[in-house]
Design a protein around this motif. Sequence first.
Motif, PDB file in Angstrom:
ATOM      1  N   CYS A 347      37.362  89.144  55.107  1.00 42.84           N
ATOM      2  CA  CYS A 347      38.591  89.930  55.209  1.00 42.84           C
ATOM      3  C   CYS A 347      39.832  89.048  55.271  1.00 42.84           C
ATOM      4  CB  CYS A 347      38.514  90.852  56.423  1.00 42.84           C
ATOM      5  SG  CYS A 347      38.432  89.975  58.011  1.00 42.84           S
ATOM      6  N   HIS A 349      41.508  87.874  57.988  1.00 49.37           N
ATOM      7  CA  HIS A 349      42.407  88.077  59.120  1.00 49.37           C
ATOM      8  C   HIS A 349      42.342  86.871  60.062  1.00 49.37           C
ATOM      9  CE1 HIS A 349      42.111  92.578  58.206  1.00 49.37           C
ATOM     10  NE2 HIS A 349      43.393  92.227  58.019  1.00 49.37           N
ATOM     11  N   VAL A 351      43.142  86.319  63.637  1.00 51.74           N
ATOM     12  CA  VAL A 351      43.481  87.063  64.851  1.00 51.74           C
ATOM     13  C   VAL A 351      42.854  86.453  66.096  1.00 51.74           C
ATOM     14  CG1 VAL A 351      43.838  89.260  63.667  1.00 51.74           C
ATOM     15  CG2 VAL A 351      41.539  88.613  64.410  1.00 51.74           C
ATOM     16  N   CYS A 368      35.207  92.217  62.252  1.00 54.59           N
ATOM     17  CA  CYS A 368      36.575  91.780  62.504  1.00 54.59           C
ATOM     18  C   CYS A 368      37.217  92.698  63.540  1.00 54.59           C
ATOM     19  CB  CYS A 368      37.377  91.793  61.200  1.00 54.59           C
ATOM     20  SG  CYS A 368      39.122  91.377  61.406  1.00 54.59           S
ATOM     21  N   VAL A 370      40.176  93.564  63.871  1.00 52.46           N
ATOM     22  CA  VAL A 370      41.306  94.328  63.346  1.00 52.46           C
ATOM     23  C   VAL A 370      40.841  95.417  62.380  1.00 52.46           C
ATOM     24  CG1 VAL A 370      43.468  94.187  62.037  1.00 52.46           C
ATOM     25  CG2 VAL A 370      42.887  92.394  63.663  1.00 52.46           C
ATOM     26  N   CYS A 371      40.138  95.007  61.313  1.00 52.26           N
ATOM     27  CA  CYS A 371      39.737  95.975  60.280  1.00 52.26           C
ATOM     28  C   CYS A 371      38.307  96.490  60.445  1.00 52.26           C
ATOM     29  CB  CYS A 371      39.902  95.357  58.896  1.00 52.26           C
ATOM     30  SG  CYS A 371      38.817  93.922  58.599  1.00 52.26           S
TER      31      CYS A 371
END
Length: 384
Positions: A347, A349, A351, A368, A370-371
């Motif tokens: 992905c 990201h 983070v 992940c 976030v997603c």
Amino acid sequence: MSSPERTIINFFSDVAFSFDGAILGLTLAFSAVRSGFKYASNSAALNKIKQAPEVSVSDLRSLIPSSDEQSETNENGNSLDRCIVVVRGTVKPKNSGDWSNKSNVLISSETGDKALIIQRTQTYMYSGWKTLFQLSNTHRYILERSMPKQGADFLRMVPFVIVENNQKPSFLDVNMDGSRQPLPLTTVYSRLQPISSSPYAFLQALLFPEYPVGLLDVEKILPPGRDITAVGICSFNNGVPEIKSCQDLPYFLSEMTKDKMIADLMRRTTVLFWGGLIMGCLSIGILSFASVRCWNRWKLWAQQREPSQRPTQPVVEDETEDADEIPDGQLCVICVTRRRIPAFVPCGHIVCCRQCALTVERGTNPKCPVCLQTIRGSMRVYYS
């Protein structure tokens, strides 16, 4: 239901549903295959009985070739001498000479009845703590087991024929050699003799799963004058029509007529067909479910093993920075104390810090934060 019965049922249910039901699926598949073979044999027997002509004893000579014709057909390679027919008539003892002589019959030793076939069976009746595993507990359970062959079961018979409407000049000889089908016998004597207990009866009941408690003596006979139906291979033996059992058919001598035999076989084939079909579908479904579950477990096990198989790399500590010097947009979303450094793959990201990213990767289902996309790993990102 008593506690021992409940324990046994729970045990067998656990065994049946072990390995996600694979054992139950294999058992159903085996039963479906057996039902398929039985269905095929019953269907073949049903077709043979349907095609077999139902004739009287006096009409056999017009249907079956004589000995001279049989030899001619054998030379030509045909199989007309193996003709399956259905004959209905009355059983009579066969005389050694002409029909005016006195017929030879058997006499039952217990009842004195006249018989053409006498079958006597002696069976031991067993009891013991094995009876606790029965399905009901409202009766005293006994388990049957046949005695050894020394004099336990014996069969006596005399030659007999099938006549039509008691017309003795026309008859059909019955050849019992090699017959394995059940006989239409009548029970004339049945007695249960208790076995006197020995001084060690208590030890037998305590130490052995079963012990004899009685002897069942049963006598069955085929009386002369009974109307029966013979289904088998009919041919001529020295000019005398003779019928012999066909091993592919479930009947040889029976009280049922041809229509009842056909109806009985049709009922059997229907039950076997639908039973085999239902068990086959259930076995396919259960085995497919077990295969999918095992495949998913194997993939999960492989994913869990994959991080441990990677070469161990020393964890590089993040640069010591004061949390007050890191902007809020670059803090780890998990620990909120260190700088975001690696990027999740695929992905992308960024983070988490290094330590939190490793913790996420080593989870059972790494995603992940976030997603929530499944990740395969992480990589460090350098800013120039």
